[in-house]
Design an enzyme around this catalytic site. Structure first.
Site, PDB file in Angstrom:
ATOM      1  N   CYS A 144      33.014   0.659   5.473  1.00  0.00           N
ATOM      2  CA  CYS A 144      32.956   1.445   6.841  1.00  0.00           C
ATOM      3  C   CYS A 144      34.501   1.657   6.921  1.00  0.00           C
ATOM      4  O   CYS A 144      35.231   0.790   6.946  1.00  0.00           O
ATOM      5  CB  CYS A 144      32.578   0.766   7.955  1.00  0.00           C
ATOM      6  SG  CYS A 144      30.995   0.318   7.707  1.00  0.00           S
ATOM      7  N   CYS A 148      36.229  -0.320   9.696  1.00  0.00           N
ATOM      8  CA  CYS A 148      35.772  -1.675   9.605  1.00  0.00           C
ATOM      9  C   CYS A 148      36.993  -2.570  10.273  1.00  0.00           C
ATOM     10  O   CYS A 148      38.049  -2.421   9.883  1.00  0.00           O
ATOM     11  CB  CYS A 148      35.518  -2.438   8.305  1.00  0.00           C
ATOM     12  SG  CYS A 148      35.093  -4.064   8.252  1.00  0.00           S
TER      13      CYS A 148
END
Ligand SMILES: *Cc1c(COP(=O)(O)O)cnc(C)c1O
Ligand code: SF4
Length: 368
Positions: free
Chosen positions: A123, A126
């Site tokens: 991601c 993240c």
């Protein structure tokens, strides 16, 4: 679905999805059209930050929309190269709170166990981006077993959160070994798994995994969905299997600018989650991780969104809005302040519609 499964015979095989994760501009260009400028941007950014996206998650992108909410979560951007002075690599001081290489002990009764550093997808927002994707940081079961001595020696630990990385990317027998070792510790009551697999790799939630997990109750799972478009039929099927195995499901979203930072999108996401038997748990203010400044909203935005939802939708559809305190202070909830002062011994407060009400401050207690 722009890339139907029937064009890829192994589409529903999670190992195929993992092996065929897109990691660079050249392979991405085979899935979505990229301009020369976009290609160059991706090449420059993947030097600094890891990218890996399952073909499944890529297939959810609308290639016509450069600001597509799915795309922005998974494809690197030159904005990640901008380093703001408020950002730090280990902004939650997980290093400082580590009691072994893979156990973080921040709260009295629970610990975080970093079982792997692999994820189905990395991601872009993240919080642990400094370490995810480094396969050499994935401990062996023997190494973990030795580290579990810390939990064995601390009877106050009654809840172990297995996270990473994404523990559901581990082969089922290996994950089972870890869970079995934890279950054998008498004072460990709750085992939790934090995962984005049902969202980015839903085919991983197969019969073998689910029948393994349900042997180790009480086991809870927290997933991460940030946008309603992530709740595809495949993904909802994965959630159904987990819920049918009696696993309580919670969701942890990250508040992301331009992706879910408005009450309507958030409401659609939350209502869909409760439909899928997932209880919204946390909405995180985006952490001060390196190169994530373009995702961060003001704190007032999160408070405003929850204020707009509270009272208007089922109480259990509303998550807690939290900031994970930089430096390692833990998660702290932020709420709209409904109190409007006191008058004649009564506290004055707003309801969800902004109407004023009052209540005796001392509770009008008759037990004096
Ligand atoms: C988030 C977190 C937990 C779990 O916290 P809950 O508020 O109980 O969900 C435990 N340990 C660490 C280090 C964490 O970051
Ligand atoms: S799945 Fe979790 S640990 Fe992995 S990249 Fe996404 S936010 Fe980070």
């Amino acid at each position: 679905m722009k890339y139907p499964a029937d064009r890829y015979p192994l589409w529903n095989d999670w190992r195929w999805q993992m092996q065929n994760r897109v990691r660079d501009a050249a392979s991405l260009a085979r899935w979505i059209p990229l301009s020369d400028a976009e290609r160059e941007e991706i090449e420059n950014c993947t030097v600094r930050f890891r990218m890996a996206v399952t073909p499944y998650f890529l297939s959810l992108i609308d290639p016509a929309d450069p600001d597509d909410p799915i795309r922005r979560q998974c494809i690197v951007s030159s904005k990640e190269l901008i380093r703001s002075e408020v950002e730090k690599s280990d902004h939650l001081d997980e290093g400082g709170r580590s009691v072994t290489p893979h156990i973080v002990h921040r709260y009295p009764d629970r610990v975080l166990l970093l079982a792997t550093m692999q994820c189905g997808m990395y991601c872009r927002h993240c919080t642990r981006r400094r370490i995810v994707g480094e396969s050499d940081m994935t401990p062996t079961v023997e190494e973990l077993d030795r580290e579990l001595d810390y939990i064995r020696a601390h009877p106050a630990i009654r809840d172990v959160l297995i996270s990473g990385g994404d523990p559901l990317t581990l082969p089922t027998p290996r994950l089972e070994e870890i869970i079995r070792l934890l279950r054998a510790i008498p004072h460990v009551d709750i085992i939790r798994i934090g995962t984005r697999v049902p969202c980015v790799l839903p085919m991983r939630v197969d019969g073998e995994l689910v029948s393994m997990l349900k042997k180790y109750h009480p086991l809870w799972i927290n997933v991460q969905y940030n946008h309603p478009r992530e709740l595809t039929p495949e993904s909802e099927e994965a959630l159904r299997k987990l819920a049918d195995a009696g696993i309580p499901l919670g969701n942890q979203s990250v508040l992301l600018k331009g992706i879910n930072d408005d009450p309507e999108t958030m409401k659609e996401l939350l209502l869909r989650l409760v439909h899928d038997r997932v209880r919204p748990y946390y909405l995180y203010q985006c952490d001060l991780a390196e190169g994530t400044g373009h995702f961060r909203t003001p704190v007032s935005k999160g408070i405003e969104i929850l204020h707009a939802l509270q009272g208007n939708i089922s109480g259990f559809a509303v998550p807690k809005y939290v900031i994970d305190a930089p430096g390692g202070g833990g998660k702290v909830p932020f709420v709209y302040d409904y109190a409007r002062g006191t008058e004649d011994g009564r506290i004055i407060f707003e309801n969800y519609e902004g109407k004023l009400f009052s209540y005796p401050e001392n509770g009008g207690s008759t037990d004096v």
